[in-house]
Design an enzyme around this catalytic site. Structure first.
Site, PDB file in Angstrom:
ATOM      1  N   HIS A 188     -16.619  -4.302  -2.654  1.00  0.00           N
ATOM      2  CA  HIS A 188     -15.203  -4.670  -2.694  1.00  0.00           C
ATOM      3  C   HIS A 188     -14.941  -5.837  -1.765  1.00  0.00           C
ATOM      4  O   HIS A 188     -15.101  -5.745  -0.548  1.00  0.00           O
ATOM      5  CB  HIS A 188     -14.318  -3.489  -2.291  1.00  0.00           C
ATOM      6  CG  HIS A 188     -12.846  -3.781  -2.469  1.00  0.00           C
ATOM      7  ND1 HIS A 188     -12.268  -3.896  -3.714  1.00  0.00           N
ATOM      8  CD2 HIS A 188     -11.854  -4.006  -1.579  1.00  0.00           C
ATOM      9  CE1 HIS A 188     -10.973  -4.166  -3.578  1.00  0.00           C
ATOM     10  NE2 HIS A 188     -10.698  -4.247  -2.285  1.00  0.00           N
ATOM     11  N   TYR A 207       0.864  -1.181   0.000  1.00  0.00           N
ATOM     12  CA  TYR A 207       0.000   0.000   0.000  1.00  0.00           C
ATOM     13  C   TYR A 207       0.896   1.224   0.000  1.00  0.00           C
ATOM     14  O   TYR A 207       1.703   1.415   0.911  1.00  0.00           O
ATOM     15  CB  TYR A 207      -0.908   0.014   1.236  1.00  0.00           C
ATOM     16  CG  TYR A 207      -2.102  -0.890   1.139  1.00  0.00           C
ATOM     17  CD1 TYR A 207      -3.366  -0.375   0.822  1.00  0.00           C
ATOM     18  CD2 TYR A 207      -1.990  -2.254   1.359  1.00  0.00           C
ATOM     19  CE1 TYR A 207      -4.476  -1.208   0.733  1.00  0.00           C
ATOM     20  CE2 TYR A 207      -3.080  -3.092   1.274  1.00  0.00           C
ATOM     21  CZ  TYR A 207      -4.319  -2.564   0.963  1.00  0.00           C
ATOM     22  OH  TYR A 207      -5.416  -3.385   0.873  1.00  0.00           O
TER      23      TYR A 207
END
Length: 634
Positions: free
Chosen positions: A360, A165
């Site tokens: 998601h 990330y």
């Protein structure tokens, strides 16, 4: 030439032909006449030849062919009541296409060889565009639209990074007056044969620069000039970045971004508006390659303000190891709750109106829905996709906006399939772990970033008969989970591939040494003592259906800790532990077809001559690759 279009629900997870709904279309080489045959795939794998339906429900509207391409237009009712035809709905539809070499012979509808592919679509979902407008509003001029490109700058993803990330702070261009974002789309790097699959998700967040005492406002401009850093790194990520919590743009694989209806826009700029934003990119480097990336968003905005300020809220299951999916499951559910402790305080008196939503989850996700509860009664599902496709996370735009009032519940309901997995799957940031989230676009905008829940930590461990650990009491354990990595907005990780005894199997690669569950050593009860909690979970009888069903029901109907993440630091709503609400479940309208046996989703029914909009298939083929009389299948 001929053209095959094969339609199959994503329930055929491998994209194969058995039980698929097929239409074979072609333009006769001799007469130039377009044709269509309604067919279906056999139930077994050995027979790969299309079977002709007893009733022909596909109708040709027009068609032609030339030396470079074939074009056929055809139509069909949304529901035909033919047991071999799949009813069209708002669910994801998996389209298989193929082409062969000759016009078909009615006596032998042979297959298509190696010329084939697959693509997921949403046939019945409305789609707003840059120029979408209401019947009585003027069309927006291109001269009134500007773009703002936000990208990372040559970020290197190393082969050792399985999941990364990366966060980058950007500053909004100088606007003296408020503007409205009318839509956004992804700007993706291309990695040759790897395509752009390494970018798994991107989110652009608003940042509040005065969230923490002692914060230096001048630091934000320094961060703007940097290339960014690993998200939520204790050593590298400034604490101030935790204030970047309100989504403005969201992209996942298969999405084309989103444009808003003409009466709503996401506000940016102005004297009191947000000045700084954070771009977060999740890289999923399962191929373990070295990649240099410069992906991001293209933001479309206008100075012509729309009627309402819009916003995006994230709702669902807070990312935590307390989200658990057992191995070997055909279907297993998790739920995330946004309850009255948030909606009663934050929602305006007349409620919010939901424009769209995007689900998601990761590789195990199969079915997802956004449920709506009011006064002990479940209303019609706001969004649902019973054929969720991890690689096609499309924005579901609503034909009719849904009003959610103060006191209402929103429940994100996710179902997973783990038949091939040998060990439990936990909530987490790697695509081998799981999520259960809905990104909700709505108006009017309120000071809310997220509304979600998790299983309370103590109840999670007690579910599996564990009451105490060595070296720390249960309160300490709760603090580890609550303040060290379980808040979706605040916490992200960078994980590198770990090796254990020189080798890490596929089944083990989500259980890293850093896992909290692998560090907690059981002291009570005595029969489990000296086990790590992770090893304890591995020894449970997950292959016993009664056991896994009991675990599923206890987690769903038991206690939930709810969180209301507010973007304005002047408002503070503490977490609350509640039980799953009691309500009368929504019942879909009765089926209209007695022989409706292929699908349980009866949400959309044909009436009279109601048809799907013309389905147009057009494939352009380079002349030097395909001669005029070759056959084409789609």
């Amino acid at each position: 030439m001929k053209l095959w279009t094969i339609m199959d629900y994503i329930g055929s997870n491998d994209g194969r032909m058995p039980n698929s709904d097929m239409v074979l279309v072609w333009v006769d080489d001799s007469t130039g006449q377009p044709n269509a045959l309604d067919c279906h795939g056999a139930q077994n794998l050995t027979n790969r030849v299309p079977l002709l339906d007893d009733t022909q429900n596909y109708y040709v509207l027009d068609g032609f062919q030339n030396a470079t391409h074939t074009n056929v237009k055809f139509k069909r009712k949304i529901e035909t009541c033919d047991p071999y035809d799949i009813p069209f709905s708002t669910d994801t539809l998996k389209i298989l296409w193929s082409f062969g070499d000759m016009d078909p012979n009615y006596e032998s509808l042979k297959g298509h060889g190696k010329n084939r592919g697959v693509k997921s679509l949403h046939l019945l979902s409305p789609k707003f565009t840059q120029n979408s407008r209401d019947p009585y509003t003027r069309k927006i001029k291109n001269s009134e639209i500007s773009i703002w490109d936000i990208t990372v700058n040559n970020i290197t993803v190393e082969p050792t990074m399985d999941t990364l990330y990366w966060c980058k702070i950007v500053r909004l261009p100088e606007f003296s007056n408020k503007q409205h974002i009318i839509g956004y789309e992804a700007l993706l790097s291309h990695f040759g044969h790897l395509n752009s699959n390494i970018v798994h998700q991107m989110t652009l967040f608003e940042c509040q620069t005065k969230s923490y005492p002692g914060s230096d406002p001048l630091s934000w401009d320094l961060w703007v000039r940097s290339s960014g850093t690993v998200c939520n790194s204790n050593l590298l990520t400034p604490r101030d970045w935790d204030s970047c919590s309100t989504p403005v743009a969201v992209w996942s694989p298969g999405s084309q971004g989103q444009f808003l209806p003409s009466h709503a826009g996401i506000p940016i700029g102005g004297v009191s508006g947000v000045k700084y934003y954070m771009l977060e990119i999740h890289y999923d480097n399962s191929n373990k390659k070295k990649i240099v990336d410069h992906s991001g968003f293209r933001i479309h905005y206008t100075h012509k303000l729309r009627t309402y300020d819009a916003g995006i809220i994230v709702s669902g299951v807070s990312i935590s190891d307390t989200q658990l999916i057992p191995p070997g499951q055909n279907m297993y559910r998790n739920v995330g709750i946004c309850g009255p402790s948030c909606s009663s305080v934050m929602f305006p008196e007349k409620g919010i109106k939901i424009i769209s939503g995007s689900f998601h989850s990761h590789q195990a996700g199969r079915k997802m829905s956004l449920r709506h509860i009011r006064s002990g009664k479940e209303l019609k599902r706001i969004i649902e996709d019973y054929n969720y496709d991890y690689s096609h996370q499309h924005v579901h735009q609503l034909a009719n906006e849904t009003v959610v009032l103060p006191g209402d519940y929103l429940i994100t309901d996710c179902a997973y399939e783990t038949k091939q997995r040998k060990l439990p799957t936990f909530g987490g940031y790697s695509t081998k772990q799981e999520m259960c989230l809905t990104f909700i676009t709505y108006y009017p905008k309120i000071e809310l970033s997220g509304c979600y829940s998790m299983t309370p930590v103590r109840e999670f461990f007690e579910m599996f008969g564990v009451y105490q650990f060595y070296a720390m009491n249960m309160t300490d354990v709760e603090n580890l989970f609550l303040y060290n990595g379980n808040d979706y907005i605040k916490n992200y990780i960078s994980t590198e591939t770990k090796k254990k005894n020189g080798k890490l199997s596929k089944d083990e690669d989500i259980f890293y040494d850093e896992s909290l569950l692998n560090k907690l050593i059981i002291s009570d009860p005595a029969e489990f003592h000296d086990r790590t909690f992770l090893s304890h979970l591995h020894q449970l009888p997950w292959d016993e259906p009664l056991f896994t069903k009991r675990v599923e029901q206890e987690f769903i109907t038991g206690k939930h800790m709810t969180f209301c993440r507010v973007s304005n630091d002047s408002i503070s709503i503490p977490p609350e532990i509640i039980r799953f609400p009691e309500f009368t479940a929504y019942v879909k309208p009765a089926r209209t077809c007695l022989n409706y046996i292929l699908n349980d989703n009866g949400d959309l029914r044909s009436k009279g001559s109601r048809h799907v909009a013309e389905l147009t298939s057009s494939l352009f083929i380079l002349y030097n690759l395909v001669k005029k009389h070759n056959t084409l299948v789609h």
